[in-house]
Design a protein around this motif. Structure first.
Motif, short mmCIF file in Angstrom:
data_model
loop_
_atom_site.label_atom_id
_atom_site.label_comp_id
_atom_site.label_asym_id
_atom_site.label_seq_id
_atom_site.Cartn_x
_atom_site.Cartn_y
_atom_site.Cartn_z
N GLY A 139 34.36 33.03 43.20
CA GLY A 139 35.34 32.05 43.13
C GLY A 139 35.61 31.28 44.16
O GLY A 139 35.42 31.58 45.57
N PHE A 140 36.27 30.13 44.02
CA PHE A 140 36.57 29.15 45.10
C PHE A 140 38.20 28.93 44.82
O PHE A 140 38.60 28.72 43.88
CB PHE A 140 35.93 27.93 45.09
N VAL A 141 39.12 29.03 46.11
CA VAL A 141 40.44 28.25 45.92
C VAL A 141 40.49 27.27 47.18
O VAL A 141 40.31 27.51 48.16
CB VAL A 141 41.54 29.45 46.45
N VAL A 142 40.90 26.10 46.77
CA VAL A 142 40.97 25.11 47.45
C VAL A 142 42.14 24.52 47.72
O VAL A 142 43.10 24.07 46.97
CB VAL A 142 39.92 24.06 46.86
N PHE A 168 31.34 29.79 38.41
CA PHE A 168 32.59 30.44 38.95
C PHE A 168 34.07 29.58 38.91
O PHE A 168 34.00 28.18 38.72
CB PHE A 168 32.22 30.41 40.80
N PRO A 169 35.09 30.25 38.73
CA PRO A 169 36.48 29.47 38.82
C PRO A 169 36.61 28.77 40.17
O PRO A 169 36.45 29.13 41.10
CB PRO A 169 37.40 30.58 38.62
N ARG A 223 32.79 37.74 33.41
CA ARG A 223 31.68 37.32 33.94
C ARG A 223 30.67 38.97 34.16
O ARG A 223 29.60 39.16 33.65
CB ARG A 223 31.28 36.80 35.12
N CYS A 224 31.53 40.06 34.73
CA CYS A 224 30.73 41.34 35.03
C CYS A 224 30.63 42.04 33.31
O CYS A 224 29.63 42.56 33.25
CB CYS A 224 31.62 42.34 35.56
#
Length: 237
Positions: A139-142, A168-169, A223-224
């Motif tokens: 995941g990505f947090v921006v 991915f989120p 997803r898992c």
């Protein structure tokens, strides 16, 4: 831009041998990067944001708090390894007991690595470095940032949109900062059919460290659950 990138993009190659040597160097840097990624032994989130914010600012405090939650959840936090939001995220991750990772870059005005890194590697080529941001991430947090942060955000979205990486989120942190950008995307790109509604589902907007963590964890767990179980060795024989 680092000196190797300038030689590759802005200057003619002296000879075929020089070109071969340069591409070999790039390949070796990819190898070093993937070797470092293999040392990340847990789920990881990549956190992007400005190098120009300082301790005491809202962005620094929010990045530190968010990364601490990921650390407490047993995750690794990956950043660009430098100051600002990157420092805050690596610091928070260590405070939460997670694995703090920094992938730095050589710049004409040296970007020193922050002191909160458990695993660190410095790259000479931006495109190699950015691959390592994506490769291990779940995941990505921006957080708020400038051109570099926007580049990392839209490149990540493009990779997801085109199926080069899984869906991915992507969490945009700080609604006041990101809302004008989303208004532009919805008002221009979506209206003109340049992106789809499905593309917009890749984005989540929040002002809460807890919500950022929850969104990434939920997507990871989903997803898992959707992934097929790996066959046992006996079954594979």
């Amino acid at each position: 831009m680092s000196a190797p990138d300038v030689r590759l993009l802005d200057q003619p190659h002296e000879s075929a041998d020089a070109l071969r040597d340069h591409t070999t160097t790039i390949a070796e840097e990819f190898y070093d990067g993937f070797t470092a990624v293999d040392r990340i032994d847990r789920p990881a989130v990549t956190i992007f944001g400005s190098a120009r914010v300082h301790e005491g600012t809202r962005a620094y405090g929010a990045a530190r708090a968010t990364a601490k939650l990921f650390g407490e959840a047993g995750w690794a936090v990956i950043t660009g390894g430098g100051p600002g939001v990157m420092e805050a995220a690596n610091r928070g991750c260590q405070e939460g007991g997670g694995l703090s990772v920094g992938f730095n870059i050589e710049l004409p005005h040296e970007q020193a690595a922050n002191p909160y890194l458990d695993l660190s590697l410095t790259f000479r080529h931006f495109y190699v470095r950015k691959t390592m941001f994506v490769k291990p991430a779940e995941g990505f947090v921006v957080f708020p940032g400038g051109f570099g942060t926007a580049d990392e955000l839209f490149e990540s979205l493009t990779l997801i949109q085109t199926g080069k990486v899984l869906h991915f989120p992507v969490v945009l942190f700080d609604s006041k900062f990101w809302r004008p950008a989303l208004d532009w995307v919805y008002g221009s790109m979506l209206t003109d059919g340049l992106v789809s509604k499905e593309d917009m589902e890749l984005l989540s907007l929040t002002d809460s460290p807890e919500r950022a963590l929850q969104h990434v964890l939920e997507c990871y767990e989903r997803r898992c659950a959707d992934m097929p179980a790996e066959p046992r060795k006996a079954d594979a024989q």
